[in-house]
Scaffold this motif. Structure first.
Motif, PDB file in Angstrom:
ATOM      1  N   TYR A  36       0.879  -1.168   0.000  1.00 27.92           N
ATOM      2  CA  TYR A  36       0.000   0.000   0.000  1.00 27.92           C
ATOM      3  C   TYR A  36       0.918   1.219   0.000  1.00 27.92           C
ATOM      4  N   MET A  37       0.605   2.246  -0.785  1.00 28.24           N
ATOM      5  CA  MET A  37       1.464   3.433  -0.849  1.00 28.24           C
ATOM      6  C   MET A  37       1.607   4.088   0.512  1.00 28.24           C
ATOM      7  N   MET A  38       0.515   4.092   1.268  1.00 30.28           N
ATOM      8  CA  MET A  38       0.492   4.709   2.601  1.00 30.28           C
ATOM      9  C   MET A  38      -0.472   3.879   3.447  1.00 30.28           C
ATOM     10  N   ALA A  39      -0.074   3.575   4.668  1.00 29.43           N
ATOM     11  CA  ALA A  39      -0.968   2.908   5.619  1.00 29.43           C
ATOM     12  C   ALA A  39      -1.114   3.833   6.825  1.00 29.43           C
ATOM     13  N   LEU A  40      -2.335   4.247   7.086  1.00 24.25           N
ATOM     14  CA  LEU A  40      -2.598   5.151   8.208  1.00 24.25           C
ATOM     15  C   LEU A  40      -3.044   4.341   9.410  1.00 24.25           C
ATOM     16  N   GLY A  41      -2.231   4.370  10.472  1.00 24.02           N
ATOM     17  CA  GLY A  41      -2.524   3.632  11.684  1.00 24.02           C
ATOM     18  C   GLY A  41      -3.350   4.437  12.672  1.00 24.02           C
ATOM     19  N   ARG A  42      -3.540   3.865  13.850  1.00 28.32           N
ATOM     20  CA  ARG A  42      -4.439   4.425  14.856  1.00 28.32           C
ATOM     21  C   ARG A  42      -3.948   5.760  15.422  1.00 28.32           C
ATOM     22  N   GLU A  43      -2.616   5.895  15.603  1.00 29.14           N
ATOM     23  CA  GLU A  43      -2.085   7.115  16.225  1.00 29.14           C
ATOM     24  C   GLU A  43      -2.493   8.342  15.416  1.00 29.14           C
ATOM     25  N   LYS A  44      -3.085   9.268  16.050  1.00 32.07           N
ATOM     26  CA  LYS A  44      -3.553  10.560  15.529  1.00 32.07           C
ATOM     27  C   LYS A  44      -4.824  10.432  14.674  1.00 32.07           C
ATOM     28  N   ILE A  45      -4.865   9.505  13.706  1.00 28.53           N
ATOM     29  CA  ILE A  45      -6.039   9.359  12.832  1.00 28.53           C
ATOM     30  C   ILE A  45      -7.251   8.883  13.647  1.00 28.53           C
ATOM     31  N   PHE A  46      -7.098   7.788  14.378  1.00 28.42           N
ATOM     32  CA  PHE A  46      -8.208   7.245  15.151  1.00 28.42           C
ATOM     33  C   PHE A  46      -8.418   8.026  16.449  1.00 28.42           C
ATOM     34  N   ASP A  47      -7.423   8.832  16.850  1.00 31.21           N
ATOM     35  CA  ASP A  47      -7.597   9.725  18.000  1.00 31.21           C
ATOM     36  C   ASP A  47      -8.407  10.962  17.617  1.00 31.21           C
ATOM     37  N   THR A  48      -8.400  11.319  16.339  1.00 29.43           N
ATOM     38  CA  THR A  48      -9.078  12.519  15.862  1.00 29.43           C
ATOM     39  C   THR A  48     -10.493  12.232  15.381  1.00 29.43           C
ATOM     40  N   PHE A  49     -10.693  11.084  14.742  1.00 30.48           N
ATOM     41  CA  PHE A  49     -11.982  10.743  14.141  1.00 30.48           C
ATOM     42  C   PHE A  49     -12.532   9.453  14.705  1.00 30.48           C
ATOM     43  N   ASP A  50     -13.864   9.328  14.685  1.00 27.87           N
ATOM     44  CA  ASP A  50     -14.523   8.034  14.833  1.00 27.87           C
ATOM     45  C   ASP A  50     -14.612   7.487  13.427  1.00 27.87           C
ATOM     46  N   ILE A  51     -14.096   6.281  13.212  1.00 23.47           N
ATOM     47  CA  ILE A  51     -14.043   5.713  11.869  1.00 23.47           C
ATOM     48  C   ILE A  51     -14.858   4.431  11.848  1.00 23.47           C
ATOM     49  N   SER A  52     -15.763   4.359  10.878  1.00 20.09           N
ATOM     50  CA  SER A  52     -16.618   3.179  10.718  1.00 20.09           C
ATOM     51  C   SER A  52     -16.336   2.521   9.376  1.00 20.09           C
ATOM     52  N   PHE A  53     -16.275   1.196   9.387  1.00 18.06           N
ATOM     53  CA  PHE A  53     -16.175   0.399   8.177  1.00 18.06           C
ATOM     54  C   PHE A  53     -17.530  -0.291   8.029  1.00 18.06           C
ATOM     55  N   THR A  54     -18.250  -0.030   6.947  1.00 20.26           N
ATOM     56  CA  THR A  54     -19.604  -0.556   6.817  1.00 20.26           C
ATOM     57  C   THR A  54     -19.638  -1.833   5.985  1.00 20.26           C
ATOM     58  N   ARG A  55     -20.750  -2.583   6.131  1.00 18.32           N
ATOM     59  CA  ARG A  55     -20.930  -3.795   5.328  1.00 18.32           C
ATOM     60  C   ARG A  55     -21.032  -3.475   3.847  1.00 18.32           C
ATOM     61  N   SER A  56     -21.447  -2.249   3.530  1.00 22.45           N
ATOM     62  CA  SER A  56     -21.567  -1.851   2.119  1.00 22.45           C
ATOM     63  C   SER A  56     -20.237  -1.339   1.561  1.00 22.45           C
ATOM     64  N   LYS A  57     -19.150  -1.648   2.272  1.00 22.07           N
ATOM     65  CA  LYS A  57     -17.781  -1.330   1.822  1.00 22.07           C
ATOM     66  C   LYS A  57     -17.538   0.172   1.723  1.00 22.07           C
ATOM     67  N   LYS A  58     -17.909   0.873   2.776  1.00 18.66           N
ATOM     68  CA  LYS A  58     -17.644   2.308   2.878  1.00 18.66           C
ATOM     69  C   LYS A  58     -16.836   2.576   4.148  1.00 18.66           C
ATOM     70  N   ILE A  59     -16.098   3.679   4.111  1.00 16.13           N
ATOM     71  CA  ILE A  59     -15.392   4.182   5.290  1.00 16.13           C
ATOM     72  C   ILE A  59     -16.033   5.518   5.614  1.00 16.13           C
ATOM     73  N   ILE A  60     -16.420   5.683   6.883  1.00 18.51           N
ATOM     74  CA  ILE A  60     -17.043   6.939   7.307  1.00 18.51           C
ATOM     75  C   ILE A  60     -16.215   7.524   8.444  1.00 18.51           C
ATOM     76  N   PHE A  61     -15.755   8.776   8.271  1.00 17.61           N
ATOM     77  CA  PHE A  61     -15.022   9.520   9.294  1.00 17.61           C
ATOM     78  C   PHE A  61     -16.023  10.467   9.941  1.00 17.61           C
ATOM     79  N   SER A  62     -16.147  10.403  11.255  1.00 16.12           N
ATOM     80  CA  SER A  62     -17.087  11.261  11.991  1.00 16.12           C
ATOM     81  C   SER A  62     -16.363  11.932  13.148  1.00 16.12           C
ATOM     82  N   LYS A  63     -17.011  12.997  13.657  1.00 13.04           N
ATOM     83  CA  LYS A  63     -16.522  13.683  14.865  1.00 13.04           C
ATOM     84  C   LYS A  63     -17.696  13.943  15.775  1.00 13.04           C
TER      85      LYS A  63
END
Length: 142
Positions: free
Chosen positions: A115-142
Motif C-alpha cells: 500500500y502506498m500509505m498505511a494510516l494507523g491508529r495514532e492521531k487518525i483514530f484519536d481525531t476521528f470516529d471511523i466506521s467500516f460498513t458492510r456496504s464497503k464504505k469508510i465513514i469519518f465522523s466527529k
C-alpha cells in the motif's frame, strides 16, 4: 456526531495461495502535504490494526521529503521489523487537515504487494470516529 468524510473501498492487488487477484480494501484517496511542498493525492489504507502510519522512502521523496543519514526508528509489522525515518506530513480528510507522524521505510514501494500509505491508529483514530460498513464504505465522523 457529524460525518466529516465518506468514501468507498477500492480494489487493491492481493495474493491468495500464489494466485494474484484484486480485492476491495479500505484504501481511499487522501491529500498529503510535507511542509510547504505541493499537496499530492495518495491512496491510503486505513489500518485499524496498526499503531503507526507507514509509507516508503520513494513516496516520501515524491512529497518533497529529503532523507539524510541512516533510518534509526524501528517499525514492527506482520512482515517483520524495518528501520525508518520518522517525518511529519499533513493529511486532509474532508475539510480537516491534521499533522501526523509517518515512518518512512528505507525501501521503495512495490505496486504489486504494498500500500502506498498505511494510516494507523495514532492521531487518525484519536481525531476521528471511523466506521467500516458492510456496504464497503469508510465513514469519518466527529
Amino acid at each position: 456526531m457529524v460525518n466529516i468524510y465518506e468514501a468507498d473501498f477500492t480494489l487493491h492487488p492481493s495474493e491468495d495461495n500464489g494466485k494474484k487477484q484484486r480485492r476491495l480494501r479500505p484504501v481511499i484517496m487522501l491529500q498529503f502535504q510535507y511542509a510547504e511542498e505541493k499537496p499530492i493525492d495518495i491512496p491510503a489504507l486505513i489500518d485499524s490494526g496498526a499503531d503507526q502510519s507507514v509509507s516508503f522512502q520513494d513516496i516520501g521523496e515524491i512529497l518533497g521529503i529529503k532523507f539524510q543519514g541512516e533510518p534509526t526508528s524501528p517499525v514492527n509489522g506482520i512482515t517483520g521489523e524495518s528501520n525508518a525515518w520518522e517525518k511529519p506530513v499533513s493529511v486532509k480528510i474532508g475539510n480537516e487537515c491534521i499533522l501526523i507522524n509517518v515512518f518512512w521505510i528505507n525501501r521503495n514501494f512495490d505496486k504489486d504487494s504494498d500500500y502506498m500509505m498505511a494510516l494507523g491508529r495514532e492521531k487518525i483514530f484519536d481525531t476521528f470516529d471511523i466506521s467500516f460498513t458492510r456496504s464497503k464504505k469508510i465513514i469519518f465522523s466527529k
